[in-house]
Design an enzyme around this catalytic site. Structure first.
Site, PDB file in Angstrom:
ATOM      1  N   GLU A   1       0.868  -1.176   0.000  1.00  0.00           N
ATOM      2  CA  GLU A   1       0.000   0.000   0.000  1.00  0.00           C
ATOM      3  C   GLU A   1       0.905   1.226   0.000  1.00  0.00           C
ATOM      4  OE1 GLU A   1      -3.099  -0.111  -0.527  1.00  0.00           O
ATOM      5  OE2 GLU A   1      -3.238  -2.282  -0.394  1.00  0.00           O
TER       6      GLU A   1
ATOM      7  N   CYS B   1      -1.898   9.481   2.541  1.00  0.00           N
ATOM      8  CA  CYS B   1      -1.505   8.940   1.240  1.00  0.00           C
ATOM      9  C   CYS B   1      -2.525   9.245   0.151  1.00  0.00           C
ATOM     10  CB  CYS B   1      -1.268   7.438   1.345  1.00  0.00           C
ATOM     11  SG  CYS B   1      -2.706   6.492   1.893  1.00  0.00           S
TER      12      CYS B   1
END
Length: 451
Positions: free
Chosen positions: A207, A241
């Site tokens: 991720e 993010c």
């Protein structure tokens, strides 16, 4: 022996996969201990960051972990149910099914920006999958790492161990002969993790970050779009993010959008030094972000800049494709705003870059906005909002290419920490007719099979 060796020894050995009831109990224990340590999480993360709003921590960290465990417990029976498979006629009356089985002992490497959530939500998925886990929380948030170790020890001491330490410990976990590895962090570090894991052929879920664009269509409501973009951008002061990393806007609406961004920022944070605005956690990041504004047309979006370690929100007007702010993920309250002349140019600008983790499209015509999103690859996409999709456990979360590999959240998390295994019960069937010695009968059968 090192702490990692101790953890591997404690979690090693063959076992029958835990039952659904046992997995539900593990998830319930993790939920209980996370709730019990909610106030401690607020205090620890606030101290590690040098200032982090308590409501943000409760919403984006504690509530996410609690929600992940609740969702998994609610759906575990369905996720674990074997799938019946219809076999081809020549195998009848044999039967088969596919079941999801645990990977085994997995490693979870967490980042610093959401240290509790991004360690314990993957742990919840690993427990739902029936695995044992070794966690390494980020060394950049040491108080939170100690708290995570305490939560894990009290919740699931027989299923997971927390191994704290520096980057060398994380590297050792990445290089260990585990059954699976889950990493959240930067694209550059993700490459190192994958390289280390490949030595032992350990499957990885990555991720990663990426420059998630916000695309303003000509028919967008600028005030609504600006409010959404800045709420997503300034959550955790941009250290997210999936924060909007840059904005594309029709050239004739550039000035209006910048004005709307300023209005939205002032409404969200009337006092940038107040308790609602997070600090930039690491000194090196403050220096890096300040340098981004040095050689660009920078427009402050706050009336007064906050005191360090906080940093004021800034728009960079058309910094150019080679500017540092357009090369790497920003991870802070700096927002490039780039004008475009037609939609094809905007799509081409985004598609010429690595696949983003998220894409945000704003426009009143939602059907057209949806078509725009379909034309631009991304890990996930949202129309007329930003960041919100991450908190919905029914939606898979993950990137593609430079923004990640694999997905999790909800059922996708369960699948990330399990593998499909087929089980066939063979009964007397036509298969016996194709055994040696071969002859005309086998020839007729094989030719019939291939048409």
């Amino acid at each position: 022996m090192t702490p990692l060796d101790d953890a591997l020894t404690a979690l090693s050995g063959p076992e029958t996969p835990p039952s659904r009831a046992e997995r539900a109990a593990h998830l319930a224990a993790l939920m209980r201990e996370t709730r019990a340590h909610a106030d401690a999480a607020v205090a620890a993360i606030d101290a590690d960051f040098g200032g982090r709003p308590g409501p943000e921590t409760l919403l984006t960290e504690v509530a996410m972990v609690v929600g992940a465990t609740q969702h998994a417990r609610r759906h575990l029976r369905r996720w674990m149910r074997p799938e019946r498979v219809v076999l081809p006629p020549h195998t009848w009356p044999s039967t088969a099914r596919v079941e999801r089985v645990p990977l085994g002992t997995v490693g979870i490497l967490g980042p610093w920006n959401y240290p509790l959530q991004l360690a314990l939500v993957p742990l919840a998925a690993a427990l739902a999958g029936g695995n044992r886990a070794i966690l390494h929380p980020s060394e950049h948030t040491p108080r939170t790492a100690e708290l995570i170790a305490r939560i894990v020890e009290r919740a699931v001491p027989d299923r997971a161990r927390c191994v704290n330490g520096g980057a060398d410990v994380a590297q050792a976990i990445a290089a260990a002969p585990l059954d699976g590895l889950f990493f959240t962090g930067s694209t550059g570090t993700g490459r190192h993790v994958m390289r280390a894991a490949s030595e032992n052929l350990v499957p990885v879920t990555l991720e990663l970050g990426g420059k998630s664009p916000a695309l303003i269509r000509a028919d967008a409501d600028l005030d609504a779009a600006a409010a959404s973009i800045m709420a997503g951008k300034l959550l955790n002061a941009g250290q997210t993010c999936v924060a909007p990393d840059y904005v594309l806007v029709p050239r004739d609406r550039l000035d209006d959008l910048v004005a709307a961004l300023r209005r939205a920022t002032r409404a969200l944070y009337p006092d940038p030094d107040g308790p609602d605005y997070a600090a930039i956690a690491r000194p090196a990041d403050r220096d890096r972000l300040a340098a981004l504004t040095a050689d660009a047309h920078a427009v402050p979006l706050m009336d007064t800049p906050p005191r360090p370690p906080r940093m004021g929100a800034v728009a960079l007007i058309d910094p150019g494709p080679d500017h540092p702010a357009m090369r790497d993920e920003i991870f802070g309250p700096v927002l490039p705003v780039i004008p475009y002349d037609d939609p094809a140019q905007a799509r081409g600008f985004i598609n010429a870059r690595p696949c983003p983790l998220a894409l945000y499209v704003y426009g009143r015509d939602t059907a057209a906005a949806r078509d725009e999103a379909r034309a631009i690859p991304s890990g996930g996409a949202v129309i007329n909002e930003a960041v919100i999709h991450v908190g919905i456990h029914q939606l898979p979360f993950g990137g593609a290419g430079a923004s990640g590999m694999g997905a999790y959240h909800g059922q996708e998390g369960f699948r990330a920490f399990t593998r499909p295994r087929s089980i066939m019960v063979a009964r007397r069937s036509l298969a016996r007719l194709v055994r040696p010695p071969y002859g005309k009968t086998v020839d007729r059968i094989t030719r019939a099979l291939i048409g």
